[in-house]
Enzyme design. Structure first.
Site, PDB file in Angstrom:
ATOM      1  CB  THR A   1      -6.632   5.211  -4.941  1.00 50.81           C
ATOM      2  OG1 THR A   1      -5.280   5.209  -4.459  1.00 50.81           O
ATOM      3  CG2 THR A   1      -7.299   6.533  -4.564  1.00 50.81           C
ATOM      4  NE  ARG A   2      -5.786  -0.709  -9.883  1.00 44.01           N
ATOM      5  CZ  ARG A   2      -5.196  -0.051 -10.875  1.00 44.01           C
ATOM      6  NH1 ARG A   2      -5.616   1.151 -11.248  1.00 44.01           N
ATOM      7  NH2 ARG A   2      -4.167  -0.571 -11.503  1.00 44.01           N
ATOM      8  CE  LYS A   3      -2.064   7.753  -6.855  1.00 42.39           C
ATOM      9  NZ  LYS A   3      -1.977   9.216  -6.632  1.00 42.39           N
ATOM     10  CB  THR A   4      -2.264  -0.886  -2.495  1.00 39.14           C
ATOM     11  OG1 THR A   4      -2.254  -1.573  -3.756  1.00 39.14           O
ATOM     12  CG2 THR A   4      -3.654  -0.307  -2.261  1.00 39.14           C
TER      13      THR A   4
ATOM     14  CB  ILE B   1      -2.791   3.201   1.415  1.00 43.22           C
ATOM     15  CG1 ILE B   1      -4.140   2.525   1.714  1.00 43.22           C
ATOM     16  CG2 ILE B   1      -1.673   2.155   1.333  1.00 43.22           C
ATOM     17  CD1 ILE B   1      -4.628   1.579   0.646  1.00 43.22           C
TER      18      ILE B   1
END
Length: 274
Positions: free
Chosen positions: A123-126, A260
């Site tokens: 996902t965009r949980k970076t 992540i």
């Protein structure tokens, strides 16, 4: 990696008065980088960028995504002793972090493959500033990177729906989006999933739904003859402990932020050889 990025990371680590690395005589040296545990490799290109910038000859027989065993040598290094010391911590940090992501991703992909060919996506949980590299690590582990940024596709999330409603949000998205951008809608019920499909959503994300509810929703969508090109994705609360149950649901994509943000660093070390 851009030269400006390399210099940014080096500036952060070296500071203004690097006594530690200059204590040793600056001489031609040979060192190796090796893993202390089994892992899937990622970040080799990042490491090579630092070695090239610092004039270090780095040789490896591996490629991104290769699985290696404890004790295997990832890089053989030849170059200035001072330069190798200066590259050490930055390179090991990147390799440890990115190999950790790739290793966890590969484990999740292998679990899903026991049941289906469903894609496993991140996902965009970076980490801010590291998204490109973290998503490439997911790819190295056999996963899908999902969106790299907000411009890749249009995602209508729960907060959009609360402010606009599904119908208005999809209508606005269809007017504003390029023909190259898919429209994804996040839903939490079978009814909303069916509505999103009828309104022309390209991707429907079933968010925070139990596997049994997902199976019921899939049945509802099939009975309604939803077009085959509509992608069904699930997300929310999925981890190693329950991944197999989601893999049995028949969805096209399982997205996991945990690939992540819950990946454990791999223990990788550098050692000088005499």
């Amino acid at each position: 990696m851009l030269t400006s990025e390399i210099e940014h990371y080096l500036r952060e680590d070296l500071g203004y008065n690097d006594v530690s690395c200059t204590l040793v005589p600056d001489m031609e040296a040979h060192a190796v980088i090796f893993t202390k545990e089994d892992c899937t490799l990622a970040g080799l290109d990042v490491a090579k960028s630092f070695f090239d910038y610092l004039g270090i000859n780095a040789e490896t027989e591996y490629m991104e995504g290769n699985t290696i065993k404890k004790g295997d040598v990832i890089f053989s290094l030849h170059g200035s002793s001072v330069s190798i010391l200066r590259a050490e911590r930055i390179v090991l940090n990147f390799l440890g972090h990115l190999c950790g992501i790739a290793t966890l991703t590969r484990r999740c992909v292998d679990i899903v493959r026991n049941f289906s060919d469903t894609k496993v996506a991140c996902t965009r949980k970076t980490t801010p500033g590291l998204r490109e590299h973290e998503k490439k690590a997911v790819i190295a582990g056999g996963g899908d990177p999902h969106r790299f940024n907000l411009s890749d596709s249009v995602m209508i999330k729960d907060n959009h729906v609360k402010m606009m409603g599904i119908e208005s949000a999809i209508e606005s998205a269809r007017k504003m989006a390029s023909f190259t951008q898919k429209i994804e809608v996040e839903v939490e019920s079978s009814g909303d999933a069916l509505l999103a499909a009828r309104l022309g959503a390209d991707i429907i994300m079933l968010d925070n739904m139990e596997p049994s509810a997902i199976i019921d929703t899939m049945t509802t969508l099939r009975k309604a003859s939803v077009p085959e090109h509509v992608i069904i994705e699930v997300s929310g609360g999925i981890n190693l402990g329950n991944l197999d149950e989601y893999a049995k649901t028949g969805v096209h994509v399982i997205s996991m932020g945990s690939l992540i943000h819950q990946a454990r660093w791999v223990d990788i070390s550098l050692e000088f050889l005499s």
